[in-house]
Design an enzyme around this catalytic site. Structure first.
Site, PDB file in Angstrom:
ATOM      1  N   TYR A 146     -24.032 -19.016  -5.772  1.00  0.00           N
ATOM      2  CA  TYR A 146     -24.846 -20.222  -5.955  1.00  0.00           C
ATOM      3  C   TYR A 146     -25.801 -20.170  -7.148  1.00  0.00           C
ATOM      4  O   TYR A 146     -26.924 -20.629  -7.075  1.00  0.00           O
ATOM      5  CB  TYR A 146     -25.595 -20.540  -4.653  1.00  0.00           C
ATOM      6  CG  TYR A 146     -24.659 -21.109  -3.615  1.00  0.00           C
ATOM      7  CD1 TYR A 146     -24.307 -22.454  -3.640  1.00  0.00           C
ATOM      8  CD2 TYR A 146     -24.075 -20.290  -2.650  1.00  0.00           C
ATOM      9  CE1 TYR A 146     -23.416 -22.970  -2.712  1.00  0.00           C
ATOM     10  CE2 TYR A 146     -23.177 -20.806  -1.721  1.00  0.00           C
ATOM     11  CZ  TYR A 146     -22.854 -22.152  -1.765  1.00  0.00           C
ATOM     12  OH  TYR A 146     -21.970 -22.664  -0.858  1.00  0.00           O
ATOM     13  N   CYS A 205     -12.745 -28.032   1.981  1.00  0.00           N
ATOM     14  CA  CYS A 205     -13.182 -26.946   1.107  1.00  0.00           C
ATOM     15  C   CYS A 205     -11.934 -26.283   0.531  1.00  0.00           C
ATOM     16  O   CYS A 205     -11.203 -25.591   1.252  1.00  0.00           O
ATOM     17  CB  CYS A 205     -14.035 -25.957   1.895  1.00  0.00           C
ATOM     18  SG  CYS A 205     -14.541 -24.545   0.900  1.00  0.00           S
ATOM     19  N   ASP A 217     -18.381 -26.047  -5.470  1.00  0.00           N
ATOM     20  CA  ASP A 217     -18.723 -24.997  -4.515  1.00  0.00           C
ATOM     21  C   ASP A 217     -19.132 -23.756  -5.309  1.00  0.00           C
ATOM     22  O   ASP A 217     -19.642 -23.894  -6.422  1.00  0.00           O
ATOM     23  CB  ASP A 217     -17.527 -24.781  -3.590  1.00  0.00           C
ATOM     24  CG  ASP A 217     -17.920 -24.155  -2.266  1.00  0.00           C
ATOM     25  OD1 ASP A 217     -19.102 -23.925  -2.041  1.00  0.00           O
ATOM     26  OD2 ASP A 217     -17.017 -23.890  -1.455  1.00  0.00           O
ATOM     27  N   HIS A 218     -18.888 -22.606  -4.778  1.00  0.00           N
ATOM     28  CA  HIS A 218     -19.339 -21.379  -5.461  1.00  0.00           C
ATOM     29  C   HIS A 218     -19.000 -21.374  -6.939  1.00  0.00           C
ATOM     30  O   HIS A 218     -17.971 -21.886  -7.349  1.00  0.00           O
ATOM     31  CB  HIS A 218     -18.663 -20.145  -4.858  1.00  0.00           C
ATOM     32  CG  HIS A 218     -18.783 -20.074  -3.382  1.00  0.00           C
ATOM     33  ND1 HIS A 218     -18.067 -19.209  -2.630  1.00  0.00           N
ATOM     34  CD2 HIS A 218     -19.558 -20.774  -2.520  1.00  0.00           C
ATOM     35  CE1 HIS A 218     -18.382 -19.362  -1.359  1.00  0.00           C
ATOM     36  NE2 HIS A 218     -19.278 -20.316  -1.269  1.00  0.00           N
ATOM     37  N   HIS A 225     -15.638 -29.841  -1.092  1.00  0.00           N
ATOM     38  CA  HIS A 225     -16.144 -28.637  -1.763  1.00  0.00           C
ATOM     39  C   HIS A 225     -15.058 -28.191  -2.719  1.00  0.00           C
ATOM     40  O   HIS A 225     -13.988 -27.761  -2.274  1.00  0.00           O
ATOM     41  CB  HIS A 225     -16.358 -27.501  -0.754  1.00  0.00           C
ATOM     42  CG  HIS A 225     -17.588 -27.649   0.078  1.00  0.00           C
ATOM     43  ND1 HIS A 225     -17.966 -26.700   1.001  1.00  0.00           N
ATOM     44  CD2 HIS A 225     -18.537 -28.592   0.115  1.00  0.00           C
ATOM     45  CE1 HIS A 225     -19.103 -27.076   1.582  1.00  0.00           C
ATOM     46  NE2 HIS A 225     -19.467 -28.227   1.064  1.00  0.00           N
ATOM     47  N   HIS A 271     -16.595 -27.959   8.446  1.00  0.00           N
ATOM     48  CA  HIS A 271     -16.176 -27.085   7.338  1.00  0.00           C
ATOM     49  C   HIS A 271     -15.087 -26.151   7.846  1.00  0.00           C
ATOM     50  O   HIS A 271     -15.209 -25.595   8.939  1.00  0.00           O
ATOM     51  CB  HIS A 271     -17.390 -26.282   6.859  1.00  0.00           C
ATOM     52  CG  HIS A 271     -17.161 -25.502   5.612  1.00  0.00           C
ATOM     53  ND1 HIS A 271     -16.412 -24.345   5.578  1.00  0.00           N
ATOM     54  CD2 HIS A 271     -17.568 -25.715   4.340  1.00  0.00           C
ATOM     55  CE1 HIS A 271     -16.381 -23.879   4.331  1.00  0.00           C
ATOM     56  NE2 HIS A 271     -17.070 -24.693   3.566  1.00  0.00           N
TER      57      HIS A 271
HETATM   58  C1  DNO Z   1     -20.455 -21.081   1.689  1.00  0.00           C
HETATM   59  C2  DNO Z   1     -20.479 -22.346   2.380  1.00  0.00           C
HETATM   60  C3  DNO Z   1     -20.583 -22.170   3.874  1.00  0.00           C
HETATM   61  C4  DNO Z   1     -20.829 -23.511   4.482  1.00  0.00           C
HETATM   62  C5  DNO Z   1     -20.863 -23.522   5.952  1.00  0.00           C
HETATM   63  C6  DNO Z   1     -20.867 -24.927   6.455  1.00  0.00           C
HETATM   64  O1  DNO Z   1     -20.780 -21.007   0.578  1.00  0.00           O
HETATM   65  O2  DNO Z   1     -19.398 -23.121   2.022  1.00  0.00           O
HETATM   66  O3  DNO Z   1     -21.626 -21.328   4.199  1.00  0.00           O
HETATM   67  O4  DNO Z   1     -22.058 -23.997   4.070  1.00  0.00           O
HETATM   68  O5  DNO Z   1     -19.793 -22.849   6.486  1.00  0.00           O
HETATM   69  O6  DNO Z   1     -21.339 -24.944   7.742  1.00  0.00           O
END
Ligand code: DNO
Length: 345
Positions: free
Chosen positions: A322, A236, A308-309, A263, A198
């Site tokens: 989340y 991401c 993602d978020h 992501h 990531h």
């Molecule tokens: C946040 C996530 C990160 C991710 C880690 C992967 O929302 O994208 O916490 O899970 O960095 O190791």
């Protein structure tokens, strides 16, 4: 692509029943949360997650994350033993049918934000980042708790860690990453697991700590450290997109076959190194979500995707970034985007 959703386990206010009702959803992304970084996950806990998902008609093929302990990133005497534990986790997850493991190599802090509930004009709220505010905080004394801060460290431990990292520059961190990859990638190959690093969020160094998974130049370097399809990326868009010089459409096309996990989230810039998180569609923010998805599909991307978020909307309260509602909206946007792109190819 396969659409997935992050699930934090039984304590997550978002349930597997919620997740299974999102159209086009194929599986969960989860982890064993009660073993500290560096420990070996029990097969029982791994199989438990799989069983719970499968009972709801969901797959469990992506783990986020198997955390990398600081000793590995620092390259201390304890690293060899901890790397062996990491390999054992890869074997066990492979045995349970996991296909992708997401992890990061960020020293001490994971993702960082300066604000957890920035209110937008429409009354929704989301995570925001402003470098000025972040740098005005001292991680050793600040009372503010940020999502990426590992609460399990005492102030003393944190001080000690920051002190150890003061001797680690970017080049040393690269060396420690290379040692780690050379040990784990052969194990991932044998166990049919794609490792997916990531990017650092935000993609630059902070508090004197080095960060290296940040840019096209560095991703090129990373992929060459061990040139194997099993040594891949979590792409991401929100993390890499915070770096104003990162051309995400170009990078998506270039790395499509090494991106195993995507992501998708959008951010809107409010200044230099300042942004807040917005709804997923392209028009909501500064990131070309369509362009990125198109570049991936055109170049044969066939990995896992998750929204993602998300923002907090409709009065939802929950785990920052989340919640259910906005991530579910993101999921349907992503499903539509990919259906159109894949059918038009
Ligand atoms: C946040 C996530 C990160 C991710 C880690 C992967 O929302 O994208 O916490 O899970 O960095 O190791």
């Amino acid at each position: 692509m396969k659409l997935t959703f992050r699930w934090y386990g039984d304590s997550d206010p978002v349930t597997l029943d919620h997740i299974r009702q999102i159209p086009s959803m194929t599986g969960i992304v989860s982890a064993v949360y009660d073993v500290p970084a560096g420990g070996v996950w029990s097969e029982e806990s791994i199989n438990d997650l799989k069983r719970k998902a499968n009972e709801k008609g969901l797959e469990f093929e992506v783990v986020e994350s198997v955390p990398v302990p600081e000793d590995i990133k620092l390259g201390t005497d304890k690293a060899p033993e901890l790397i062996e534990n990491y390999c054992e986790n890869i074997r066990r997850l492979g045995k349970a049918g996991v296909k992708v493991i997401c992890y990061n190599f960020m020293p001490v802090f994971d993702w960082l934000r300066s604000e957890l509930e920035r209110e937008a004009e429409d009354g929704s709220n989301s995570l925001a980042y402003d470098e000025k505010t972040v740098l005005s905080m001292n991680p050793l004394t600040s009372e503010l708790s940020l999502p990426g801060w590992d609460e399990s460290y005492t102030k003393e431990q944190l001080k000690d860690l920051l002190n150890q990292y003061s001797k680690i520059d970017e080049e040393q961190l690269w060396k420690n990453l290379e040692t780690f990859l050379k040990a784990i990638i052969p194990v991932a190959e044998q166990n049919d697991i794609k490792m997916a690093i990531h990017p650092d969020d935000p993609p630059w160094g902070l508090f004197g700590l080095p960060r290296i998974i940040t840019s096209e130049k560095n991703l090129d370097r990373f992929l060459k450290l061990v040139d194997s399809p099993n040594n891949g990326l979590t792409f991401c868009t929100g993390s890499l997109g915070a770096g104003i010089d990162n051309d995400l459409v170009k990078m998506a096309a270039k790395y499509a076959d090494r991106i195993h996990f995507l992501h998708l989230r959008n951010i809107k810039f409010t200044g230099d190194k300042a942004f807040y998180e917005v709804g997923h569609p392209t028009e909501c923010g500064s990131i070309d979500m369509f362009g990125i998805a198109k570049a991936l599909v055109d170049n044969g991307f066939d990995g896992y995707v998750r929204p993602d978020h998300g923002r907090m909307i409709w009065g939802e309260k929950g785990r920052y970034g989340y919640g259910l509602f906005d991530r579910a909206l993101g999921a349907t946007y992503i499903a539509g985007l990919f259906e159109a792109l894949e059918k038009n190819k």
